[in-house]
Design an enzyme around this catalytic site. Structure first.
Site, short mmCIF file in Angstrom:
data_model
loop_
_atom_site.label_atom_id
_atom_site.label_comp_id
_atom_site.label_asym_id
_atom_site.label_seq_id
_atom_site.Cartn_x
_atom_site.Cartn_y
_atom_site.Cartn_z
N HIS A 48 0.89 -1.22 -0.02
CA HIS A 48 0.08 -0.15 0.14
C HIS A 48 0.84 1.30 -0.01
O HIS A 48 0.53 2.21 -0.81
CB HIS A 48 -1.11 -0.10 1.18
CG HIS A 48 -1.74 1.22 1.34
ND1 HIS A 48 -2.73 1.81 0.65
CD2 HIS A 48 -1.56 2.20 2.58
CE1 HIS A 48 -3.03 3.13 0.99
NE2 HIS A 48 -2.43 3.11 2.23
N HIS A 72 4.28 6.60 5.74
CA HIS A 72 3.33 7.37 6.12
C HIS A 72 2.49 6.63 7.38
O HIS A 72 2.03 7.19 8.27
CB HIS A 72 2.30 7.94 5.02
CG HIS A 72 1.38 6.82 4.62
ND1 HIS A 72 1.69 6.08 3.57
CD2 HIS A 72 0.15 6.52 4.95
CE1 HIS A 72 0.86 5.49 3.11
NE2 HIS A 72 -0.12 5.53 4.16
N GLU A 76 2.45 5.32 13.28
CA GLU A 76 1.23 4.77 13.52
C GLU A 76 1.16 3.13 13.90
O GLU A 76 0.46 2.73 14.76
CB GLU A 76 -0.10 5.19 12.71
CG GLU A 76 -1.25 4.89 13.17
CD GLU A 76 -2.45 5.07 12.14
OE1 GLU A 76 -3.46 5.12 12.57
OE2 GLU A 76 -1.98 5.22 10.91
N ASP A 77 1.56 2.51 12.73
CA ASP A 77 1.34 0.95 12.91
C ASP A 77 2.27 0.18 13.26
O ASP A 77 2.09 -1.01 13.02
CB ASP A 77 0.64 0.61 11.35
CG ASP A 77 -0.76 1.28 11.31
OD1 ASP A 77 -1.55 1.76 12.19
OD2 ASP A 77 -0.81 1.56 10.09
N ASP A 139 -3.03 8.24 -0.52
CA ASP A 139 -3.42 7.40 0.19
C ASP A 139 -4.96 6.81 0.00
O ASP A 139 -5.42 5.79 -0.02
CB ASP A 139 -3.23 7.52 1.80
CG ASP A 139 -3.92 6.78 2.95
OD1 ASP A 139 -3.25 5.33 2.83
OD2 ASP A 139 -4.85 6.88 3.61
N ASP A 259 -24.62 17.50 -22.68
CA ASP A 259 -23.13 17.79 -22.52
C ASP A 259 -22.45 16.71 -21.93
O ASP A 259 -22.31 16.92 -20.57
CB ASP A 259 -22.79 19.30 -21.89
CG ASP A 259 -23.72 19.30 -20.76
OD1 ASP A 259 -24.59 18.58 -20.47
OD2 ASP A 259 -23.40 20.35 -19.94
#
Length: 712
Positions: A48, A72, A76-77, A139, A259
């Site tokens: 990812h 990124h 956090e993870d 992301d 259109d």
């Protein structure tokens, strides 16, 4: 999963001078940190971040942004820390990664931030560096491309967030291609049947009409060759969601929607843009009202292009955008063009917008013309990154925007506390209400019974909640004042016909005049939306029409306290029938001014001295002086005729003074005694009709402020 070599090649294609070593280090670090983690689809999790970085290479972004994309999710993870990222990749990358992490942690589904405009406000404001937003958008784009691996309820939640938040944000930043793809991916989840229906109709249309895009493209190229314009033409059908939105907005079926095709013309120069426009309009009829020149008037995000719509083959409307290559680069990447690289150096695109200036103008402008107005309205409030965290005396945390005051704090706790605030203590020290709160401070609010919000608080408060509550309280105060004044007007009017304004009588009047209550009736009366004689007539119709006695001077004004006298101001000489206001003056009671008196400007900061007043309704005695300045012909008998005309109008001349005398004309000031403004108007109209009167005007002299007008 994209190998490191392939990612590096994507970057080197536009930036040969990239720091390949650092890119590979970030790749390896991210791969190691996410080792053993997998996505819902079963793929290695690190696939990812790599895809996010690859999306950003399409915008030709700088190394710091790409490394941020690779890392990124590490803070956090994974076990990676801010300090470790700083040590390995520098402070700039660490701050960007931390910014993306904070955006990811926003609780979109909580009751506090579930409204899209609130989230958009927080989201936009977090961006001290807009590259944080670029990474977050990439992301979200990859997450939406792979959303089918998620559970159905999660798909719905993410798709709604994308439609409400991320897609409009990409559009606002000028990245239209990303906005369109995000919208269409979200549309596929939120309304799969609607999207499939539009695609089926497209296929049917292509079978019926053939390849319209190819034919129109060929026609345009031929016209440009005739005109000597060198340009590239790109045509496409609009995205399913874009068509669906137009169908909803215009309330028409697909068959009636004309259109649905769009073309881009990329020229070699700005001059060629206008030459191409001329060639297009010569060949096809322009649709009125569909022309916009964003080259001469660019959008705030740097977007430049000429837009026009013409009637093409089979009377179908075709939208066209005409711009140069550099304009096109900004149109594709928007604000991100500031960081774009070409041939190893940052691009020198004259049309790219400085991101800092763009976001500053974005937050300063509260009324923007572009699409997604509700998104822009939310941005105007305080920024999330500028929040301060303070504490109640019990230790509870309160979040406020930077610049907030104790008034904002009080209203954040409860409206009742905000309305009653009289003082505050910060860290146990008494402070003025306009003091700005800082991070970590403890706030104690001091309240008092009988306190009510002041108009000046609107200048001190900074939060929407506080300002809204203050305005609501001020309106209620005005209503109470109008009710009080309305009762005085009603009481006086009923007394003049020998009756009393009891609650029962006022209830009857309210019912007859179709008001919901007597309070509403009195409020309308006090705010001059209703006349007192109408209220009397509603209950006693036989009495209200009877001419009463003349209103004496001492009872002419309503709104004074018991025993309080009044004087007419000499500066404006107010007359019955004119709107008035009183100013309390020591030793003189209340001095009555016309509402438009210039003198009142000097007392704007002394509102406690102002008194709401009304003239008593009815016929007043002719004892109110007014001064008229006239220019009349210097002929025999003219002055006598002037005096006669004034007398015929029922007015009396109490003084006359010549201010200028010439062989052919006189200038003079005449002081007349009148009943009201209506009689003054009659006198002036009569004199203006006289051929020997060259000019006439009412005299008001601010220099006489504070001097009472003489009682006649």
């Amino acid at each position: 999963m994209i190998p490191a070599d392939d990612l590096v090649e994507l970057i080197r294609a536009y930036n040969p001078k990239t720091n390949e070593k650092l890119i590979r280090e970030a790749y390896d670090f991210g791969l190691a940190m996410h080792d053993g983690q997998f996505r819902h689809s079963g793929e290695p999790y690190f696939s990812h971040p790599i895809e996010v970085a690859a999306i950003l290479t399409e915008q030709q972004l700088d190394d710091a942004t790409l490394i941020t994309a690779l890392l990124h999710d590490t803070i956090e993870d994974t076990k990676a820390s801010y300090s470790e990222v700083t040590e390995r990749f520098g402070e700039e990358v660490a701050m960007l990664v931390d910014g993306v992490t904070k955006l990811t942690n926003l609780q979109l589904s909580s009751t506090e931030t579930k409204q899209a405009e609130n989230f958009r406000k927080l989201f936009m404001a977090m961006s001290k560096d807009l590259r944080v937003i670029l990474v977050k958008l990439a992301d979200r784009l990859h997450n939406m491309r792979t959303i089918r691996a998620m559970k159905p309820h999660k798909q719905q939640q993410k798709a709604r967030e994308t439609m409400d938040i991320y897609a409009p944000l990409a559009g606002r930043m000028g990245m239209q291609w990303m906005r369109e793809e995000l919208e269409d991916l979200a549309f596929k989840v939120l309304n799969p049947d609607g999207r499939a229906s539009i695609i089926r109709r497209f296929i049917t249309l292509q079978k019926e009409t053939g390849d319209v895009i190819q034919r129109i493209t060929g026609d345009m190229i031929a016209e440009f060759e005739k005109a000597g314009v060198e340009a590239d033409v790109f045509g496409r059908a609009k995205k399913p969601y874009s068509i669906w939105r137009k169908m909803q907005e215009k309330d028409m079926s697909f068959a009636r929607l004309s259109d649905i095709y769009g073309f881009r013309v990329i020229t070699r120069s700005e001059e060629d843009c206008y030459r191409a426009l001329g060639a297009i309009h010569q060949r096809w009829a322009a649709v009125p009202g569909r022309f916009k020149d964003y080259i001469s008037q660019p959008k705030s995000n740097g977007y430049r292009s000429i837009h026009t719509t013409v009637s093409g083959r089979n009377a179908r409307r075709v939208e066209m955008q005409i711009r140069t290559k550099k304009m096109h680069d900004v149109a594709e990447t928007g604000v991100a063009a500031h960081w774009s690289y070409r041939d190893g150096v940052r691009g020198e695109n004259p049309f790219a917008v400085d991101p800092a200036r763009w976001i500053r103008s974005l937050t300063e402008q509260f009324n923007i013309e572009e699409d997604h107005d509700e998104f822009m309205e939310a941005v105007k409030l305080e920024m999330y990154s500028d929040q301060v965290f303070c504490f109640t005396p019990k230790g509870d945390v309160v979040k406020l925007p930077r610049g907030a005051t104790p008034i904002d704090f009080a209203y954040a706790i409860h409206t009742r506390i905000g309305n009653a605030i009289v003082g505050a203590k910060i860290d146990h020290m008494r402070v003025p209400l306009w003091t700005r709160i800082k991070n970590g401070q403890s706030i104690e609010i001091i309240t008092a019974e009988g306190q009510s919000p002041q108009a000046s608080w609107l200048e001190i408060a900074s939060t929407g909640k506080a300002k809204s509550a203050i305005r609501r309280a001020l309106r209620e105060q005005d209503n109470e004042r109008y009710i009080k004044l309305g009762f005085e007007l009603a009481r006086s009017a009923f007394e003049r016909v020998g009756k009393k304004a009891t609650d029962k009588v006022l209830d009857m009047a309210a019912k007859q005049l179709f008001h919901s209550s007597r309070q509403v009736l009195l409020a309308h009366l006090g705010s001059a939306q209703l006349h007192a004689y109408e209220v009397v007539q509603a209950v006693y119709p036989e009495l209200a029409v009877v001419e009463g006695e003349e209103v004496s001077f001492d009872k002419a004004v309503i709104g004074l306290s018991d025993g309080q006298g009044f004087e007419r101001a000499a500066c404006c000489e107010p007359l019955p029938g004119e709107r008035i206001v009183g100013l309390t003056q020591r030793g003189k009671g209340v001095v009555v001014h016309a509402i438009d008196c210039e003198t009142l400007v000097n007392f704007e900061d002394q509102l406690d001295r102002w008194v709401d007043l009304h003239w008593e309704s009815g016929k007043h005695k002719a004892v109110y002086g007014a001064t008229l300045a006239m220019t009349i012909a210097n002929d025999a008998g003219v002055l006598g005729r002037i005096c006669t005309l004034i007398g015929e109008q029922g007015a009396n001349i109490s003084n006359l003074e010549f201010t200028d005398q010439k062989p052919d004309f006189y200038r003079l000031e005449v002081h007349v005694e009148l009943r009201d403004a209506e009689q003054l108007h009659g006198v002036m109209m009569t004199l203006q009709a006289e051929s020997e009167v060259a000019a006439i005007e009412r005299v008001r002299n601010p220099a006489k402020a504070g001097i009472p007008a003489p009682k006649e």
